[in-house]
Scaffold this active site. Structure first.
Site, PDB file in Angstrom:
ATOM      1  CB  VAL A   1      -0.941   0.007   1.226  1.00 53.54           C
ATOM      2  CG1 VAL A   1      -1.821   1.251   1.232  1.00 53.54           C
ATOM      3  CG2 VAL A   1      -1.793  -1.252   1.255  1.00 53.54           C
ATOM      4  CD  GLU A   2       2.892   3.879   3.756  1.00 52.41           C
ATOM      5  OE1 GLU A   2       3.400   4.733   3.021  1.00 52.41           O
ATOM      6  OE2 GLU A   2       2.162   4.169   4.705  1.00 52.41           O
ATOM      7  CB  SER A   3       6.686   1.892  -1.267  1.00 54.69           C
ATOM      8  OG  SER A   3       6.942   0.578  -0.751  1.00 54.69           O
TER       9      SER A   3
END
Length: 535
Positions: free
Chosen positions: A155-157
């Site tokens: 989700v982040e990166s």
């Protein structure tokens, strides 16, 4: 003599029958004879005889008893115990789920359906995760954290250690500079700990544990705070509390990005928990390490590491994206990550060679009037580095003293040199009227890059000079290019933005279909393609 009760006689008989073969071994078992089997009663009566009648009374009062073999002995069956079935990493992650409820809110279902409609996205992020996800899962498991968090870097990166956001967040866990500093992640011209797999994961675990404690062990609120800041989440909770409303994640008011953030993670966990239900085929993910760690105690040229280990350049960069130059930092110990099974040649080299040979260097003889700081400035290296490389206790120098001057090169050198030994640089012969600005524009590069490649201390050029203006290994840097949506700030100009990201002004204008003379407005969005290793 008092007679022995029958239940005790039976107990003695069964004990004797079971114990004798086990203690004596197969070679001592009596030969089976074709005789009628004695009844249990007759056999038990032998056990009630006085010990004085037996010539083989054992020490300690035990009596040696001869057991007549049965005609129908009870067979001993050894049951095979099956080896425990090895589980893959996906199963291990499932078994550590603590956040995923059985019934999902509509927002989670919406995100889940988006993933299912975009299988190529899932294929990409799972492929990117492969080098890192075992380590991340293992560290989360050791810390006792929910293993859904092993999916958070998706989700982040998208599990990309070179990911860079418009808010200047970097790495797998997308730390902004201020958060990275508060967590002790090193950031300087040599190294960016936000991109280091080990250091950033340890920092993320520390930060997540802190947020979970701050929000009374409510992981969904902790995750919301990880994304939008604990101040925003705390303010929204206090507002709802005053209004008599719910204070859980689903009730409070949050930015749109954060409202989607937690459902994205839960939707991924839903798919991993039961892929068959959604006709999703997960890639093989072994429950074993992808990389091993080699600790380096002295500065080393990354060119040599790649050559000695024969590791593919792309794999090496993928595992060691925190190094911003072609050599490790001059001071302290550092880790190099290598695919499992490839590290031994490097360990052998470290054990059998002089550390002074690990970095290419130039020898410089001290001249009259030289100082250590002047020499360091001349070769564009830190004075502390020069002192460390030459084992100097102070800054005193003697005329004729030979100093080792390590070469200071950027990452593109080791990438191009190790990818293809036949790669040759492109040169430009300085002519009348040339300047760094006109040359940079002609070859679609930047003044900063020209100065670095040619070790120029000023912008002054001489006619006849030969400058390195590029190389024929552009496909190397292309692998590290990342698309960035940059928000123009007050005071920005094309020149400042180009210098900040080490790109050419001509590229910025071409990517965004604007002219060099156009004025930039604060808040305007520009599309940039930047080298992730140079951020």
């Amino acid at each position: 003599m008092q007679s022995v009760p029958r239940h005790f006689q039976a107990l003695l008989l069964s004990t004797a029958l079971c114990t004798v073969p086990l203690l004596s071994g197969c070679a001592l078992l009596p030969e089976i004879k074709n005789t009628a089997a004695k009844s249990p009663t007759e056999t038990a009566e032998k056990l009630t005889e006085s010990p004085s009648k037996s010539p083989e009374t054992a020490q300690g009062g035990f009596t040696s008893v001869q057991i007549e073999p049965s005609e129908n002995p009870i067979p001993i069956v050894f049951e095979e115990i099956p080896e425990p079935k090895a589980i893959d990493l996906w199963q291990r992650i499932r078994e550590g789920f603590k956040l995923t409820p059985e019934s999902m809110p509509a927002s989670v279902t919406k995100q889940r359906d988006w993933y299912l409609r975009n299988p190529s996205y899932l294929k990409t992020v799972f492929s990117r995760a492969q080098p890192y996800i075992y380590y991340v899962t293992d560290e989360l498991d050791k810390a006792g954290l929910p293993l859904e968090l092993a999916l958070l870097p998706i989700v982040e990166s998208t599990y990309d250690p070179l990911a860079y956001s418009h808010s200047h967040a970097v790495g797998l866990w997308q730390f902004i500079p201020s958060t990275a500093k508060s967590l002790g992640l090193r950031r300087d011209r040599w190294f960016d700990g936000r991109r280091d797999v080990i250091y950033s994961t340890q920092a993320a675990i520390t930060y997540l544990e802190k947020l979970n404690k701050r929000f009374d062990n409510d992981w969904l609120l902790a995750l919301a705070a990880y994304n939008s800041g604990q101040g925003n989440v705390g303010k929204s909770i206090r507002r709802n509390r005053k209004l008599g409303k719910g204070t859980d994640f689903w009730s409070i008011s949050l930015p749109r990005e954060t409202r989607n953030y937690v459902p994205q993670l839960l939707a991924l966990a839903t798919l991993i928990r039961d892929p068959e239900q959604y006709d999703l085929k997960l890639p093989a993910m072994p429950n074993q390490p992808f990389f091993e760690v080699v600790e380096i105690e002295s500065q080393i040229d990354l060119n040599n590491v790649v050559k000695v280990t024969a590791v593919d350049v792309a794999d090496f960069t993928r595992l060691n994206p925190a190094y911003r130059r072609a050599i490790t930092p001059p001071e302290g110990k550092h880790n190099l990550l290598l695919p499992v099974g490839t590290a031994q040649p490097l360990r052998d080299m470290l054990a059998t060679t002089d550390p002074k040979t690990w970095v290419p260097h130039t020898e410089y003889a001290v001249a009259n009037g030289d100082t250590l700081s002047q020499i360091a400035a001349r070769f564009d290296i830190p004075t502390s580095w020069l002192r460390s490389r030459n084992n100097l206790r102070n800054d005193r120098l003697q005329i004729g003293q030979v100093l080792l001057i390590p070469h200071s090169r950027d990452n593109i050198d080791y990438l191009s040199n190790t990818l293809n030994t036949e790669v040759q640089p492109d040169y430009h012969l300085v002519r009348q009227g040339d300047s760094l600005w006109t040359i940079a524009r002609k070859y679609n590069t930047s003044i900063k890059r020209l100065r670095e490649r040619n070790k120029l201390s000023s912008n002054t050029l001489r006619i006849g000079d030969r400058l390195v203006v590029g190389s024929r290994a552009k496909e190397v840097t292309a692998k590290n290019l990342r698309k960035l949506s940059y928000r123009v700030r007050r005071g920005d100009s094309l020149s400042l933005i180009a210098s900040k990201f080490d790109i050419a002004i001509r590229d910025i204008t071409r990517w965004n279909k604007i002219r060099r003379s156009d004025l930039l407005q604060p808040g305007q969005r520009l599309t940039l393609f930047i080298d992730g290793l140079k951020i």
